[in-house]
Write a protein that holds these residues in place. Sequence first.
Motif, short mmCIF file in Angstrom:
data_model
loop_
_atom_site.label_atom_id
_atom_site.label_comp_id
_atom_site.label_asym_id
_atom_site.label_seq_id
_atom_site.Cartn_x
_atom_site.Cartn_y
_atom_site.Cartn_z
N TRP A 72 -12.14 -4.49 -3.10
CA TRP A 72 -10.86 -5.07 -3.49
C TRP A 72 -9.70 -4.16 -3.10
CZ3 TRP A 72 -11.75 -7.36 -9.09
CH2 TRP A 72 -12.72 -8.36 -9.01
N ILE A 73 -9.86 -2.86 -3.27
CA ILE A 73 -8.72 -1.97 -3.01
C ILE A 73 -8.40 -1.88 -1.52
CG2 ILE A 73 -9.21 -0.65 -5.10
CD1 ILE A 73 -9.53 1.19 -1.88
N ILE A 74 -9.41 -1.94 -0.68
CA ILE A 74 -9.16 -1.86 0.77
C ILE A 74 -8.32 -3.06 1.21
CG2 ILE A 74 -10.23 -1.96 3.04
CD1 ILE A 74 -12.57 -0.34 1.84
N TRP A 75 -8.68 -4.24 0.76
CA TRP A 75 -7.93 -5.44 1.13
C TRP A 75 -6.52 -5.42 0.55
CZ3 TRP A 75 -9.05 -8.39 5.01
CH2 TRP A 75 -10.39 -8.55 5.40
N THR A 76 -6.37 -4.89 -0.67
CA THR A 76 -5.05 -4.82 -1.28
C THR A 76 -4.14 -3.87 -0.52
OG1 THR A 76 -6.06 -5.28 -3.45
CG2 THR A 76 -3.81 -4.41 -3.43
N ALA A 77 -4.68 -2.73 -0.13
CA ALA A 77 -3.90 -1.79 0.67
C ALA A 77 -3.54 -2.38 2.03
CB ALA A 77 -4.67 -0.48 0.84
N ALA A 78 -4.48 -3.11 2.63
CA ALA A 78 -4.21 -3.75 3.91
C ALA A 78 -3.09 -4.79 3.77
CB ALA A 78 -5.48 -4.42 4.44
N ALA A 79 -3.09 -5.52 2.66
CA ALA A 79 -2.02 -6.49 2.43
C ALA A 79 -0.68 -5.78 2.31
CB ALA A 79 -2.31 -7.30 1.16
N ALA A 88 -2.68 -2.08 -12.98
CA ALA A 88 -2.29 -0.67 -12.85
C ALA A 88 -2.46 -0.18 -11.41
CB ALA A 88 -3.12 0.19 -13.80
N GLY A 89 -3.59 -0.53 -10.79
CA GLY A 89 -3.89 -0.03 -9.46
C GLY A 89 -3.30 -0.83 -8.32
N GLY A 90 -3.13 -2.15 -8.53
CA GLY A 90 -2.62 -3.00 -7.46
C GLY A 90 -1.28 -2.58 -6.90
N PRO A 91 -0.28 -2.29 -7.75
CA PRO A 91 1.01 -1.84 -7.21
C PRO A 91 0.90 -0.54 -6.43
CG PRO A 91 1.25 -2.57 -9.48
CD PRO A 91 -0.22 -2.55 -9.19
N LEU A 92 0.05 0.39 -6.91
CA LEU A 92 -0.13 1.66 -6.22
C LEU A 92 -0.73 1.45 -4.84
CD1 LEU A 92 -0.15 4.78 -6.20
CD2 LEU A 92 -2.41 4.66 -7.29
N LEU A 93 -1.71 0.56 -4.75
CA LEU A 93 -2.37 0.31 -3.47
C LEU A 93 -1.47 -0.44 -2.51
CD1 LEU A 93 -5.79 -0.52 -5.03
CD2 LEU A 93 -5.36 1.40 -3.49
N GLY A 94 -0.70 -1.42 -3.04
CA GLY A 94 0.26 -2.11 -2.19
C GLY A 94 1.29 -1.14 -1.64
N TRP A 95 1.77 -0.25 -2.51
CA TRP A 95 2.73 0.77 -2.07
C TRP A 95 2.10 1.70 -1.03
CZ3 TRP A 95 1.87 6.03 -2.73
CH2 TRP A 95 2.93 6.87 -2.35
N ALA A 96 0.85 2.09 -1.26
CA ALA A 96 0.18 3.02 -0.34
C ALA A 96 0.05 2.41 1.05
CB ALA A 96 -1.20 3.40 -0.88
N GLY A 97 -0.39 1.14 1.11
CA GLY A 97 -0.51 0.50 2.42
C GLY A 97 0.82 0.39 3.13
N TRP A 98 1.87 0.01 2.37
CA TRP A 98 3.21 -0.10 2.97
C TRP A 98 3.71 1.26 3.44
CZ3 TRP A 98 7.95 2.07 2.33
CH2 TRP A 98 9.04 1.42 2.95
N THR A 99 3.52 2.29 2.64
CA THR A 99 4.07 3.60 2.94
C THR A 99 3.41 4.25 4.15
OG1 THR A 99 4.62 3.92 0.60
CG2 THR A 99 4.57 5.89 1.98
N VAL A 100 2.10 4.09 4.26
CA VAL A 100 1.40 4.66 5.42
C VAL A 100 1.97 4.08 6.71
CG1 VAL A 100 -0.80 4.72 6.66
CG2 VAL A 100 -0.73 5.23 4.23
N ARG A 101 2.25 2.80 6.71
CA ARG A 101 2.71 2.14 7.93
C ARG A 101 4.22 2.25 8.14
NH1 ARG A 101 1.86 -4.21 9.72
NH2 ARG A 101 2.59 -3.93 11.87
N ARG A 102 4.99 2.18 7.05
CA ARG A 102 6.44 2.03 7.21
C ARG A 102 7.27 3.11 6.52
NH1 ARG A 102 6.68 -3.26 9.13
NH2 ARG A 102 4.89 -4.56 8.51
N GLY A 103 6.63 4.00 5.78
CA GLY A 103 7.38 5.00 5.04
C GLY A 103 7.93 6.11 5.94
N GLN A 104 8.56 7.08 5.30
CA GLN A 104 9.16 8.20 6.03
C GLN A 104 8.71 9.51 5.38
OE1 GLN A 104 11.09 7.89 8.79
NE2 GLN A 104 10.89 5.66 8.70
#
Length: 212
Positions: A50-57, A109-125
């Motif tokens: 579940w977490i891999i797909w959430t981070a990918a999203a 609790a974990g979903g927002p962290l994983l969504g943020w992680a996926g976004w940040t790896v690709r688009r963060g600074q």
Amino acid sequence: MASAIAFRRDAPVTVLTAATAFGLLLGWATYDLHGMTPLLDRATNSTSTWIIWTAAAGALIRNRQLAIWGGALMMLATCGGYYTASTLGGTFGSGGLGTAAVWSMAGLAGGPLLGWAGWTVRRGQGDIRAVAGAVIPMVVLGEGLWFGLALHYWDDAAVFLAVGALLTAFPTAYLARARVRRYWLCAVLAPVGAIVFHLAEKGILNGLLGSV
């Protein structure tokens, strides 16, 4: 016309609806794939799937806040899809409601962290990208520790640890190519986070599940 279509695809209602729908399908598929083969059974009966797909999203969503909200909704919907399928399949027992509530809280609790992680790896600074990159594999590595140290399923543990190592190497290499200065933090923090996740799973999540 093309810009209008892109705008609609990026609209919050579209993004969040898609995340919710995919979560429902993922949860349903997770239940249906149980028992088909030993490999699928272990892969679907794990938090890591579940977490891999959430981070990918999260990585696919352009807006950071939408990625965070999408991660929360996706994990909650995944729980909903799984336990709906369980109810229709006749395996939702007397303790199912409490278990569903615990996993839903964990997802929120974990979903927002994983969504943020996926976004940040690709688009963060900056170096925060390396920290975010460690969030994703740490759960897989932590589950590998759980399978080995707590359950003594050493074959399964070896598979999860190997997959976690690959998931650590991939964002580390990606961030190195993106010229993130401290890209190596991803490789350092992932195993440290795995130990923290394992201890949290053992001390908090397992305790909550044992009480329902």
